[in-house]
Design a protein around this motif. Structure first.
Motif, PDB file in Angstrom:
ATOM      1  N   LEU A 182       0.846  -1.184   0.000  1.00 26.15           N
ATOM      2  CA  LEU A 182       0.000   0.000   0.000  1.00 26.15           C
ATOM      3  C   LEU A 182       0.885   1.238   0.000  1.00 26.15           C
ATOM      4  O   LEU A 182       1.848   1.327   0.772  1.00 26.15           O
ATOM      5  N   VAL A 183       0.575   2.183  -0.889  1.00 22.98           N
ATOM      6  CA  VAL A 183       1.321   3.435  -0.979  1.00 22.98           C
ATOM      7  C   VAL A 183       0.456   4.558  -0.429  1.00 22.98           C
ATOM      8  O   VAL A 183      -0.692   4.732  -0.851  1.00 22.98           O
ATOM      9  N   ALA A 184       0.997   5.308   0.522  1.00 25.31           N
ATOM     10  CA  ALA A 184       0.299   6.454   1.109  1.00 25.31           C
ATOM     11  C   ALA A 184       0.889   7.737   0.530  1.00 25.31           C
ATOM     12  O   ALA A 184       2.096   7.982   0.644  1.00 25.31           O
ATOM     13  N   CYS A 185       0.056   8.536  -0.106  1.00 20.28           N
ATOM     14  CA  CYS A 185       0.479   9.812  -0.692  1.00 20.28           C
ATOM     15  C   CYS A 185      -0.190  10.931   0.102  1.00 20.28           C
ATOM     16  O   CYS A 185      -1.408  11.107   0.031  1.00 20.28           O
ATOM     17  N   GLU A 186       0.607  11.692   0.837  1.00 19.24           N
ATOM     18  CA  GLU A 186       0.072  12.715   1.739  1.00 19.24           C
ATOM     19  C   GLU A 186       0.429  14.120   1.262  1.00 19.24           C
ATOM     20  O   GLU A 186       1.525  14.373   0.780  1.00 19.24           O
ATOM     21  N   ASP A 187      -0.531  15.042   1.408  1.00 17.58           N
ATOM     22  CA  ASP A 187      -0.302  16.472   1.163  1.00 17.58           C
ATOM     23  C   ASP A 187       0.390  16.730  -0.168  1.00 17.58           C
ATOM     24  O   ASP A 187       1.360  17.513  -0.254  1.00 17.58           O
ATOM     25  N   LEU A 188      -0.085  16.110  -1.213  1.00 20.59           N
ATOM     26  CA  LEU A 188       0.555  16.229  -2.518  1.00 20.59           C
ATOM     27  C   LEU A 188       0.631  17.680  -2.970  1.00 20.59           C
ATOM     28  O   LEU A 188      -0.330  18.435  -2.857  1.00 20.59           O
ATOM     29  N   THR A 189       1.776  18.070  -3.487  1.00 17.65           N
ATOM     30  CA  THR A 189       2.170  19.402  -3.988  1.00 17.65           C
ATOM     31  C   THR A 189       2.497  20.391  -2.883  1.00 17.65           C
ATOM     32  O   THR A 189       3.013  21.474  -3.171  1.00 17.65           O
TER      33      THR A 189
END
Length: 224
Positions: A182-189
Protein backbone atom coordinates in the motif's frame (compact mmCIF):
# COMPACT_ATOMS: atom_id res chain seq x y z
CA UNK A 1 -33.88 33.48 -12.62
CA UNK A 2 -34.80 37.08 -11.74
CA UNK A 3 -37.34 39.49 -13.17
CA UNK A 4 -37.11 43.10 -14.38
CA UNK A 5 -40.40 45.05 -14.40
CA UNK A 6 -40.73 47.91 -16.92
CA UNK A 7 -44.14 49.60 -16.94
CA UNK A 8 -46.62 46.86 -17.80
CA UNK A 9 -44.14 44.28 -19.05
CA UNK A 10 -42.07 41.74 -17.20
CA UNK A 11 -38.75 40.62 -18.68
CA UNK A 12 -37.22 37.31 -17.65
CA UNK A 13 -33.50 37.72 -16.95
CA UNK A 14 -31.06 34.90 -16.41
CA UNK A 15 -29.02 35.21 -13.22
CA UNK A 16 -25.24 35.41 -13.33
CA UNK A 17 -23.89 31.88 -13.73
CA UNK A 18 -22.22 30.52 -10.63
CA UNK A 19 -18.73 29.40 -11.61
CA UNK A 20 -17.43 26.32 -9.81
CA UNK A 21 -13.64 26.13 -9.96
CA UNK A 22 -11.63 22.99 -9.28
CA UNK A 23 -8.54 24.21 -7.43
CA UNK A 24 -6.48 21.06 -7.81
CA UNK A 25 -4.46 19.54 -4.97
CA UNK A 26 -3.72 22.82 -3.18
CA UNK A 27 -0.66 24.42 -4.79
CA UNK A 28 -1.20 27.46 -7.07
CA UNK A 29 1.11 25.95 -9.71
CA UNK A 30 -1.56 23.30 -10.34
CA UNK A 31 -4.38 25.80 -10.96
CA UNK A 32 -5.40 26.24 -14.60
CA UNK A 33 -5.05 29.77 -16.07
CA UNK A 34 -8.75 29.89 -16.96
CA UNK A 35 -9.59 29.15 -13.32
CA UNK A 36 -7.25 31.92 -12.17
CA UNK A 37 -8.97 34.42 -14.48
CA UNK A 38 -12.42 33.53 -13.18
CA UNK A 39 -11.25 33.96 -9.60
CA UNK A 40 -9.74 37.36 -10.36
CA UNK A 41 -12.99 38.53 -11.97
CA UNK A 42 -15.28 37.26 -9.22
CA UNK A 43 -17.29 39.61 -7.03
CA UNK A 44 -17.98 36.90 -4.45
CA UNK A 45 -15.54 34.12 -3.60
CA UNK A 46 -16.83 31.04 -1.76
CA UNK A 47 -14.77 28.15 -0.44
CA UNK A 48 -13.10 26.40 2.45
CA UNK A 49 -10.71 28.66 4.40
CA UNK A 50 -7.59 26.87 3.10
CA UNK A 51 -8.73 27.49 -0.48
CA UNK A 52 -9.55 31.16 0.13
CA UNK A 53 -6.03 31.57 1.53
CA UNK A 54 -4.62 30.63 -1.88
CA UNK A 55 -5.81 34.00 -3.20
CA UNK A 56 -4.96 36.64 -0.57
CA UNK A 57 -4.51 39.41 -3.12
CA UNK A 58 -8.02 39.09 -4.53
CA UNK A 59 -10.31 41.47 -2.65
CA UNK A 60 -13.83 40.20 -3.23
CA UNK A 61 -16.54 39.52 -0.70
CA UNK A 62 -15.57 36.18 0.82
CA UNK A 63 -17.78 33.44 2.20
CA UNK A 64 -15.92 30.76 4.15
CA UNK A 65 -17.51 27.32 3.93
CA UNK A 66 -16.83 25.58 7.24
CA UNK A 67 -18.02 22.05 7.96
CA UNK A 68 -19.79 21.70 4.61
CA UNK A 69 -21.60 24.03 2.23
CA UNK A 70 -25.05 24.46 3.83
CA UNK A 71 -24.56 27.88 5.42
CA UNK A 72 -22.55 29.15 2.45
CA UNK A 73 -25.33 28.14 0.05
CA UNK A 74 -27.83 30.11 2.12
CA UNK A 75 -25.68 33.23 1.87
CA UNK A 76 -25.21 32.75 -1.87
CA UNK A 77 -28.99 32.83 -2.41
CA UNK A 78 -29.01 36.59 -1.80
CA UNK A 79 -26.03 37.26 -4.08
CA UNK A 80 -26.99 35.57 -7.35
CA UNK A 81 -27.01 38.91 -9.20
CA UNK A 82 -23.24 39.09 -8.63
CA UNK A 83 -20.37 37.11 -10.10
CA UNK A 84 -19.96 34.19 -7.71
CA UNK A 85 -17.04 31.79 -7.91
CA UNK A 86 -17.09 28.68 -5.72
CA UNK A 87 -13.73 27.07 -4.97
CA UNK A 88 -13.66 23.29 -4.56
CA UNK A 89 -10.71 21.01 -3.89
CA UNK A 90 -9.28 18.77 -6.57
CA UNK A 91 -11.43 18.26 -9.63
CA UNK A 92 -14.93 19.73 -9.58
CA UNK A 93 -16.42 16.51 -10.96
CA UNK A 94 -14.78 13.97 -8.68
CA UNK A 95 -16.27 13.49 -5.19
CA UNK A 96 -16.72 17.24 -5.08
CA UNK A 97 -18.86 19.72 -3.17
CA UNK A 98 -19.77 21.04 -6.61
CA UNK A 99 -22.71 18.64 -6.64
CA UNK A 100 -24.30 20.51 -3.71
CA UNK A 101 -24.03 23.84 -5.53
CA UNK A 102 -25.50 22.39 -8.73
CA UNK A 103 -28.34 20.71 -6.80
CA UNK A 104 -29.20 24.01 -5.10
CA UNK A 105 -29.01 26.41 -8.05
CA UNK A 106 -29.59 24.16 -11.06
CA UNK A 107 -27.31 22.84 -13.75
CA UNK A 108 -28.29 25.62 -16.16
CA UNK A 109 -27.20 28.29 -13.66
CA UNK A 110 -23.73 26.84 -13.06
CA UNK A 111 -20.55 26.71 -15.08
CA UNK A 112 -17.91 24.19 -14.07
CA UNK A 113 -14.16 24.46 -14.53
CA UNK A 114 -12.26 21.23 -13.94
CA UNK A 115 -9.15 20.86 -11.84
CA UNK A 116 -6.45 18.27 -11.23
CA UNK A 117 -7.63 15.61 -8.81
CA UNK A 118 -5.40 14.30 -6.06
CA UNK A 119 -5.78 10.83 -7.58
CA UNK A 120 -4.36 11.99 -10.91
CA UNK A 121 -1.40 13.43 -9.09
CA UNK A 122 -0.87 10.39 -6.86
CA UNK A 123 -0.69 8.01 -9.80
CA UNK A 124 1.55 10.47 -11.64
CA UNK A 125 3.96 10.50 -8.71
CA UNK A 126 4.19 6.70 -9.06
CA UNK A 127 4.39 6.87 -12.88
CA UNK A 128 1.41 4.52 -13.10
CA UNK A 129 -1.57 4.26 -15.44
CA UNK A 130 -4.81 4.62 -13.51
CA UNK A 131 -7.52 3.93 -16.09
CA UNK A 132 -7.67 0.37 -14.74
CA UNK A 133 -7.89 1.39 -11.06
CA UNK A 134 -10.90 1.24 -8.78
CA UNK A 135 -11.33 4.62 -7.09
CA UNK A 136 -13.21 4.97 -3.81
CA UNK A 137 -13.89 7.71 -1.28
CA UNK A 138 -13.66 7.16 2.45
CA UNK A 139 -14.24 10.83 3.35
CA UNK A 140 -17.00 10.64 5.93
CA UNK A 141 -17.88 7.10 4.94
CA UNK A 142 -16.53 3.58 4.75
CA UNK A 143 -16.64 2.23 1.17
CA UNK A 144 -19.50 -0.19 0.70
CA UNK A 145 -18.02 -2.47 -1.97
CA UNK A 146 -18.56 -6.21 -2.20
CA UNK A 147 -15.48 -8.43 -2.04
CA UNK A 148 -16.27 -9.91 -5.44
CA UNK A 149 -16.01 -6.40 -6.93
CA UNK A 150 -12.75 -5.60 -5.12
CA UNK A 151 -11.29 -8.91 -6.32
CA UNK A 152 -11.45 -7.68 -9.93
CA UNK A 153 -8.89 -4.93 -9.28
CA UNK A 154 -5.19 -5.00 -8.45
CA UNK A 155 -5.08 -1.19 -8.19
CA UNK A 156 -7.44 0.32 -5.62
CA UNK A 157 -7.17 4.00 -4.69
CA UNK A 158 -8.94 5.41 -1.65
CA UNK A 159 -9.46 9.03 -0.69
CA UNK A 160 -8.62 8.58 2.96
CA UNK A 161 -7.57 10.84 5.84
CA UNK A 162 -9.63 9.36 8.68
CA UNK A 163 -8.76 6.59 11.11
CA UNK A 164 -11.70 4.51 9.85
CA UNK A 165 -10.35 4.73 6.30
CA UNK A 166 -6.89 3.61 7.44
CA UNK A 167 -8.39 0.62 9.26
CA UNK A 168 -10.48 -0.35 6.23
CA UNK A 169 -7.41 -0.22 3.97
CA UNK A 170 -5.29 -2.12 6.48
CA UNK A 171 -7.85 -4.92 6.49
CA UNK A 172 -7.85 -4.93 2.69
CA UNK A 173 -4.04 -5.10 2.58
CA UNK A 174 -4.02 -7.93 5.10
CA UNK A 175 -6.52 -9.96 3.07
CA UNK A 176 -4.60 -9.45 -0.18
CA UNK A 177 -1.45 -11.06 1.18
CA UNK A 178 2.29 -10.67 0.48
CA UNK A 179 1.98 -9.93 -3.24
CA UNK A 180 0.49 -6.51 -2.43
CA UNK A 181 1.66 -3.28 -0.86
CA UNK A 182 0.00 0.00 0.00
CA UNK A 183 1.32 3.43 -0.98
CA UNK A 184 0.30 6.45 1.11
CA UNK A 185 0.48 9.81 -0.69
CA UNK A 186 0.07 12.71 1.74
CA UNK A 187 -0.30 16.47 1.16
CA UNK A 188 0.55 16.23 -2.52
CA UNK A 189 2.17 19.40 -3.99
CA UNK A 190 2.49 20.99 -0.54
CA UNK A 191 5.72 21.50 1.39
CA UNK A 192 4.70 18.63 3.66
CA UNK A 193 4.25 16.17 0.77
CA UNK A 194 5.27 12.63 1.68
CA UNK A 195 4.99 9.25 -0.10
CA UNK A 196 5.45 6.08 1.95
CA UNK A 197 5.20 2.37 1.16
CA UNK A 198 3.69 -0.22 3.51
CA UNK A 199 3.84 -3.98 3.15
CA UNK A 200 2.06 -4.89 6.38
CA UNK A 201 -1.27 -3.92 7.90
CA UNK A 202 0.34 -3.56 11.33
CA UNK A 203 2.79 -0.94 10.08
CA UNK A 204 -0.06 0.95 8.42
CA UNK A 205 -2.15 0.93 11.59
CA UNK A 206 0.79 2.18 13.65
CA UNK A 207 1.25 5.28 11.48
CA UNK A 208 -0.38 8.72 11.67
CA UNK A 209 -1.43 10.32 8.38
CA UNK A 210 -2.36 13.80 7.18
CA UNK A 211 -6.02 14.51 6.49
CA UNK A 212 -5.18 14.91 2.79
CA UNK A 213 -4.07 11.36 2.11
CA UNK A 214 -4.53 9.01 -0.84
CA UNK A 215 -4.01 5.31 -0.16
CA UNK A 216 -3.27 3.10 -3.16
CA UNK A 217 -3.30 -0.68 -2.88
CA UNK A 218 -1.15 -2.29 -5.58
CA UNK A 219 0.32 -5.56 -6.68
CA UNK A 220 4.03 -5.19 -6.04
CA UNK A 221 4.96 -6.00 -9.62
CA UNK A 222 3.32 -2.72 -10.79
CA UNK A 223 6.26 -0.87 -9.26
CA UNK A 224 9.01 -3.04 -10.73
Amino acid sequence: MCYLVARDRVFLMKRQPIVIVGCGPGHPDYLFPTAQREIEQAEVLVGAPHLLQLFPAVGQLRIAAKGGMTEALEQMEDLTNRRIVVLVSGDSGFYSLARMVIARFGRGNCRVIPGISSLQLAFSRLALEWSDALTLSAHGRIPQVADEVLDHFDKIAVLAGTREAIEWCADLLNRRGPDYLLVACEDLTLDSERIRHFVSADALLATEFASRTILILLKKDHLL
